[in-house]
Scaffold this motif. Structure first.
Motif, PDB file in Angstrom:
ATOM      1  N   VAL A  19     -10.546  63.954  -8.148  1.00  0.00           N
ATOM      2  CA  VAL A  19     -10.480  64.541  -6.854  1.00  0.00           C
ATOM      3  C   VAL A  19      -9.433  63.853  -5.997  1.00  0.00           C
ATOM      4  CG1 VAL A  19     -11.708  64.673  -4.432  1.00  0.00           C
ATOM      5  CG2 VAL A  19     -13.046  65.335  -6.532  1.00  0.00           C
ATOM      6  N   GLN A  20      -9.453  62.511  -6.005  1.00  0.00           N
ATOM      7  CA  GLN A  20      -8.400  61.848  -5.197  1.00  0.00           C
ATOM      8  C   GLN A  20      -6.924  61.881  -6.009  1.00  0.00           C
ATOM      9  OE1 GLN A  20      -9.020  60.214  -2.331  1.00  0.00           O
ATOM     10  NE2 GLN A  20     -10.943  61.254  -2.590  1.00  0.00           N
ATOM     11  N   ARG A  21      -7.048  61.801  -7.071  1.00  0.00           N
ATOM     12  CA  ARG A  21      -5.864  61.841  -7.953  1.00  0.00           C
ATOM     13  C   ARG A  21      -5.050  63.047  -7.826  1.00  0.00           C
ATOM     14  NH1 ARG A  21      -3.967  58.816 -12.530  1.00  0.00           N
ATOM     15  NH2 ARG A  21      -2.033  59.628 -13.379  1.00  0.00           N
ATOM     16  N   PHE A  22      -5.843  64.278  -8.030  1.00  0.00           N
ATOM     17  CA  PHE A  22      -5.188  65.617  -7.848  1.00  0.00           C
ATOM     18  C   PHE A  22      -5.233  66.436  -6.880  1.00  0.00           C
ATOM     19  CE2 PHE A  22      -6.056  64.635 -12.533  1.00  0.00           C
ATOM     20  CZ  PHE A  22      -4.876  64.858 -12.863  1.00  0.00           C
ATOM     21  N   ASN A  23      -5.908  65.714  -5.425  1.00  0.00           N
ATOM     22  CA  ASN A  23      -6.297  66.410  -4.409  1.00  0.00           C
ATOM     23  C   ASN A  23      -6.984  67.703  -4.808  1.00  0.00           C
ATOM     24  OD1 ASN A  23      -6.161  66.787  -1.506  1.00  0.00           O
ATOM     25  ND2 ASN A  23      -4.455  67.806  -1.510  1.00  0.00           N
ATOM     26  N   LEU A  24      -8.278  67.557  -5.517  1.00  0.00           N
ATOM     27  CA  LEU A  24      -9.220  68.731  -5.860  1.00  0.00           C
ATOM     28  C   LEU A  24     -10.033  68.947  -4.713  1.00  0.00           C
ATOM     29  CD1 LEU A  24      -9.097  67.961  -9.675  1.00  0.00           C
ATOM     30  CD2 LEU A  24      -7.961  69.918  -8.667  1.00  0.00           C
ATOM     31  N   PRO A  25     -10.420  70.204  -4.714  1.00  0.00           N
ATOM     32  CA  PRO A  25     -11.652  70.452  -3.748  1.00  0.00           C
ATOM     33  C   PRO A  25     -13.030  69.681  -4.173  1.00  0.00           C
ATOM     34  CG  PRO A  25     -11.226  72.271  -4.944  1.00  0.00           C
ATOM     35  CD  PRO A  25      -9.920  71.204  -5.306  1.00  0.00           C
ATOM     36  N   PHE A  46      -2.231  67.901 -15.251  1.00  0.00           N
ATOM     37  CA  PHE A  46      -3.369  67.542 -15.839  1.00  0.00           C
ATOM     38  C   PHE A  46      -3.159  66.762 -17.248  1.00  0.00           C
ATOM     39  CE2 PHE A  46      -5.921  71.234 -13.902  1.00  0.00           C
ATOM     40  CZ  PHE A  46      -5.801  70.518 -12.401  1.00  0.00           C
ATOM     41  N   ILE A  47      -2.275  67.331 -18.106  1.00  0.00           N
ATOM     42  CA  ILE A  47      -1.948  66.659 -19.375  1.00  0.00           C
ATOM     43  C   ILE A  47      -1.086  65.461 -18.891  1.00  0.00           C
ATOM     44  CG2 ILE A  47      -0.607  67.100 -21.418  1.00  0.00           C
ATOM     45  CD1 ILE A  47      -1.373  70.157 -21.627  1.00  0.00           C
ATOM     46  N   ASP A  48      -0.060  65.514 -18.381  1.00  0.00           N
ATOM     47  CA  ASP A  48       0.523  64.267 -17.719  1.00  0.00           C
ATOM     48  C   ASP A  48      -0.352  63.251 -17.523  1.00  0.00           C
ATOM     49  OD1 ASP A  48       2.850  65.591 -18.146  1.00  0.00           O
ATOM     50  OD2 ASP A  48       3.571  65.748 -16.487  1.00  0.00           O
ATOM     51  N   ALA A  49      -1.392  63.575 -16.681  1.00  0.00           N
ATOM     52  CA  ALA A  49      -2.259  62.430 -16.178  1.00  0.00           C
ATOM     53  C   ALA A  49      -3.282  61.999 -17.335  1.00  0.00           C
ATOM     54  CB  ALA A  49      -3.111  62.998 -15.157  1.00  0.00           C
ATOM     55  N   TYR A  50      -3.419  62.599 -18.277  1.00  0.00           N
ATOM     56  CA  TYR A  50      -4.306  62.549 -19.440  1.00  0.00           C
ATOM     57  C   TYR A  50      -3.424  61.461 -20.385  1.00  0.00           C
ATOM     58  CZ  TYR A  50      -7.369  62.730 -23.338  1.00  0.00           C
ATOM     59  OH  TYR A  50      -8.514  62.229 -24.304  1.00  0.00           O
ATOM     60  N   LEU A  51      -2.367  61.783 -20.312  1.00  0.00           N
ATOM     61  CA  LEU A  51      -1.490  61.060 -21.373  1.00  0.00           C
ATOM     62  C   LEU A  51      -0.783  59.826 -20.772  1.00  0.00           C
ATOM     63  CD1 LEU A  51       0.572  63.992 -22.968  1.00  0.00           C
ATOM     64  CD2 LEU A  51      -1.108  62.754 -24.162  1.00  0.00           C
TER      65      LEU A  51
END
Length: 136
Positions: A19-25, A46-51
């Motif tokens: 939530v914090q990383r992606f500013n998700l609800p 999302f993929i960039d963060a995973y990798l």
């Protein structure tokens, strides 16, 4: 021979970190948070963060569920999509993290029961690796 893996669940700390990383609800009453926040337009992010090697295993587990739902909702032609190929390889290379996810999305083994459009791809990984999930 079946390879057994313990059932894995998404943790509250993983949700909070994503939530914090992606500013998700987020709302405590959201059911299946990981699917509700999926967004085909954010697959690259999302993929960039995973990798990135910045996520722990619980965060990778939760994020992969969101990535798969994002692909499920996308209009991408999966057979020719390089990102999809990357995700399938990540799943197979990280069975210790994603066995539960693979078995869930494989939706059983029957060729006559299709749950989602990504199901056939996950079934191949499940069969190839002889996966079985056992309760913790």
């Amino acid at each position: 021979m079946l390879k057994t893996y313990p059932q894995r669940y998404i943790t509250a700390s993983a949700i909070y970190a994503l939530v914090q990383r992606f500013n998700l609800p987020y709302d405590p009453f959201m059911q299946d948070w990981e699917y509700e926040v999926a967004d085909p337009n954010r697959i690259d992010e999302f993929i960039d963060a995973y990798l990135s090697n910045e996520l722990n295993e619980d965060e990778k587990f939760a994020l992969m569920e969101t990535i798969l739902q994002s692909f499920e909702e996308s209009t991408k032609i999966l057979d020719s999509d390089q990102q999809w190929s990357t995700i399938l390889q990540l799943l197979e290379d990280n069975l210790d993290i994603h066995a539960t996810t693979i078995c869930y999305w494989a939706c059983g083994n029957s060729a006559y029961t299709l749950c989602w459009r990504i199901t056939p791809y996950l079934r191949k990984i499940k069969r190839r690796n002889h996966l079985k999930i056992v309760p913790k």
